[in-house]
Design an enzyme around this catalytic site. Structure first.
Site, mmCIF file in Angstrom:
data_model
loop_
_atom_site.group_PDB
_atom_site.id
_atom_site.type_symbol
_atom_site.label_atom_id
_atom_site.label_comp_id
_atom_site.label_asym_id
_atom_site.label_seq_id
_atom_site.Cartn_x
_atom_site.Cartn_y
_atom_site.Cartn_z
ATOM 1 N N LYS A 78 41.014 41.972 30.976
ATOM 2 C CA LYS A 78 41.256 40.942 32.066
ATOM 3 C C LYS A 78 40.959 39.724 31.835
ATOM 4 O O LYS A 78 40.221 39.167 31.197
ATOM 5 C CB LYS A 78 40.672 41.674 33.489
ATOM 6 C CG LYS A 78 40.820 40.916 34.385
ATOM 7 C CD LYS A 78 40.113 41.536 35.721
ATOM 8 C CE LYS A 78 40.191 40.821 37.043
ATOM 9 N NZ LYS A 78 39.589 41.515 38.334
ATOM 10 N N SER A 156 42.416 42.791 42.523
ATOM 11 C CA SER A 156 42.761 41.663 41.648
ATOM 12 C C SER A 156 43.104 42.278 40.242
ATOM 13 O O SER A 156 43.829 41.553 39.510
ATOM 14 C CB SER A 156 41.613 40.448 41.648
ATOM 15 O OG SER A 156 40.542 41.095 40.962
ATOM 16 N N SER A 180 38.240 45.369 43.525
ATOM 17 C CA SER A 180 39.373 44.873 42.580
ATOM 18 C C SER A 180 39.553 46.069 41.294
ATOM 19 O O SER A 180 40.481 45.955 40.726
ATOM 20 C CB SER A 180 39.157 43.583 42.020
ATOM 21 O OG SER A 180 39.606 42.843 42.908
HETATM 22 N N1 GLN Z 1 40.389 41.808 47.610
HETATM 23 C C1 GLN Z 1 38.936 41.455 47.532
HETATM 24 C C2 GLN Z 1 39.183 39.871 47.652
HETATM 25 O O1 GLN Z 1 40.072 39.170 47.707
HETATM 26 C C3 GLN Z 1 38.370 41.986 46.477
HETATM 27 C C4 GLN Z 1 38.767 41.090 45.241
HETATM 28 C C5 GLN Z 1 37.885 41.817 44.040
HETATM 29 O O2 GLN Z 1 37.211 42.667 44.063
HETATM 30 N N2 GLN Z 1 37.821 40.899 42.919
HETATM 31 O O3 GLN Z 1 38.107 39.450 47.754
#
Ligand code: GLN
Length: 494
Positions: A78, A156, A180
């Site tokens: 990532k 994400s 995410s």
């Molecule tokens: N969807 C959540 C956010 O936008 C979680 C994102 C994540 O876990 N990095 O904050």
């Protein structure tokens, strides 16, 4: 015959050790698959020379015998993990051109085992999002499709999940601040585990919300997740929140009987408007665990209803402080300045040009909730809710519950663009089942549970006790064997 890139890590590990094929052949298969899958936009940078060199070195290590588990295994990384000498920018223009002079602890552990760097995985900008649409590279596309529309792989870690589901890499690193790892795994029919907070070092992982961020892998099977997670974990003096606990053998209990395990079903996760098919698959999962000898018990986690609101105060608050460092001085981009511009213009022009809309929204919310007049009303209250969410879980675990079963997401993958322009809160609702786990610092895993009525993967989440990943993986493995998710996606992109 299965193509080499379609193998699991488990199968490839054994075959590499048996010299059935070489690490170079395996990484060449992944390189070809990646080059053929440009339409997915899952891997945004592929350094073929680096991949081949890593694979060659792995073959040399394999030839000596006794190679580590991940030796020769191609992995996607990532874009939030600093990889020394390789551009890393958390999918943000503000880090355009940033080449880290150091390596994240997690990736250095992977390279030490001889893993192969198969490329940089797409993601939401600074890991803020649930659809990969906030990325400076453009959205990653879900390899699953049920009509001619492109679907999101979730976010994400959308690029990581899409890369694994489409067999561009055998596994991928990801991070999870509010879901995410687990939500993209659910949307792509893959396995995603977020370990207990403190299991993996955060050193060299670009920070979003430091008290919630955890590293973890996305994989094709629970056994692969056990192998890869074990390689990623361990104490690190460079991260003050890293746990000193020894890392157990996560593969040890795979296949063990689930007789006598107590699995909790939290009634508060039955949210209004949840599609009947999500409820049905959840019930089916509970029945399967019962068939395996587990005891299913109703439990209550009463603070669940406040989790999302508290998360969307705490995460932006921490983000606004973490992202203050991107000011045009030390990292990445600096905006063009006019003749009369001073330091304030440099900061504001750089930040205005470098950050995307969602990141700016979070910085503004975070700055607001931390401001003197509102701190107690928002931030302090959210922290109190967080403590109570943690206490809810502690209560349940004190009653002898081993793990908790919930759906991972309230819906299957949605279309690209479906939610982007809607009220941002619609997107935040995706995280309703996952954020509690980050707030409480617990381990959570999503495994594929079946297909929705329109033919898309759905995930079930198991939440474990702190630092009991071995038991969590064992329960997940039992459920995985019972579900036998073997639906294949249709490879439409080549
Ligand atoms: N969807 C959540 C956010 O936008 C979680 C994102 C994540 O876990 N990095 O904050």
């Amino acid at each position: 015959m299965t193509k080499l890139n379609e193998l699991t890590i488990t199968a490839a590990r054994d075959a590499l050790r048996a010299k059935d094929f070489t690490a170079v052949e395996l990484s060449d298969a992944c390189i070809k698959a990646t080059n053929d899958a440009k339409a997915l936009n899952a891997i945004v940078r592929l350094d073929e020379d680096r991949a081949r060199l890593d694979a060659k070195n792995a073959d040399a290590l394999l030839a000596k015998g006794d190679a580590p588990n991940l030796c020769g295994i191609p992995l996607a990384i990532k874009d939030i993990y600093c990889v020394k000498g390789q551009q890393t920018q958390a999918a943000s223009h503000i880090l355009d051109g940033f080449i880290p002079p150091y390596e994240s602890t997690v990736t250095s552990k992977l390279w030490e085992q001889g893993a192969v760097m198969m490329g940089t995985a797409n993601m939401d900008e600074f890991a803020m999002g649930s659809s990969n649409e906030t990325s400076c590279y453009g959205a990653a596309i879900n390899p699953w499709k049920n009509d001619d529309r492109d679907l999101t792989p979730g976010g994400s870690s959308g690029g990581s999940a899409a890369a694994v589901a489409a067999h561009l890499a055998l596994g991928a690193t990801a991070t999870d601040t509010g879901g995410s790892i687990r939500q993209p795994a659910a949307f792509t029919g893959t396995v995603g585990i977020k370990p207990t907070y403190g299991r993996c070092s955060r050193y060299g992982i670009i920070a979003f919300a430091s008290s919630l961020d955890q590293a973890g892998p996305i994989n094709k099977s629970v056994q692969d997740a056990a192998i890869m997670l074990e390689a990623m974990c361990g104490h690190d003096a460079k991260d003050s929140t890293s746990s000193p606990r020894a890392v157990p053998n996560f593969e040890a209990d795979l296949g063990a009987s689930l007789k006598g395990k107590k699995i909790g079903i939290p009634r508060e996760y039955r949210v209004d408007g949840m599609p009947a098919e999500i409820d049905a698959i959840w019930e089916k999962g509970a029945d399967m665990l019962r068939d395996l000898g587990a005891e299913i018990v109703d439990i209550s986690l009463p603070m669940t209803k406040h989790a999302l609101a508290a998360y969307y105060v705490i995460a932006p608050a921490e983000a606004s402080s973490n992202l203050a460092r991107y000011d045009g001085v030390r990292f990445g981009k600096r905006a063009e300045l006019g003749a009369g511009d001073g330091i304030n213009e440099m900061y504001s022009k750089t930040r205005a040009a470098g950050f995307g809309a969602e990141v700016k929204r979070r910085i503004m919310i975070g700055t607001y909730v931390l401001s003197a007049g509102f701190y107690d009303a928002y931030y302090t209250r959210a922290q109190k809710i967080r403590t109570q969410i943690k206490a809810d879980f502690e209560n349940v675990y004190a009653q002898g519950v081993d793990a908790i079963l919930t759906p991972t997401t309230p819906s299957p993958a949605f279309g690209i663009g479906d939610m982007k322009d809607a009220d941002p809160v619609m997107m935040y609702l995706n995280d309703v089942f996952t954020v509690t786990v980050n707030m409480a610092g617990l381990p959570g895993i999503s495994i594929p549970a079946g297909l929705s009525s329109n033919g898309l993967p759905l995930g079930l989440q198991l939440i474990g006790q702190p630092f009991e990943e071995t038991s969590l993986l064992s329960i997940a493995h039992g459920l995985e064997s019972q579900i036998q998710f073997n639906s294949k996606l249709n490879q439409w992109w080549t």
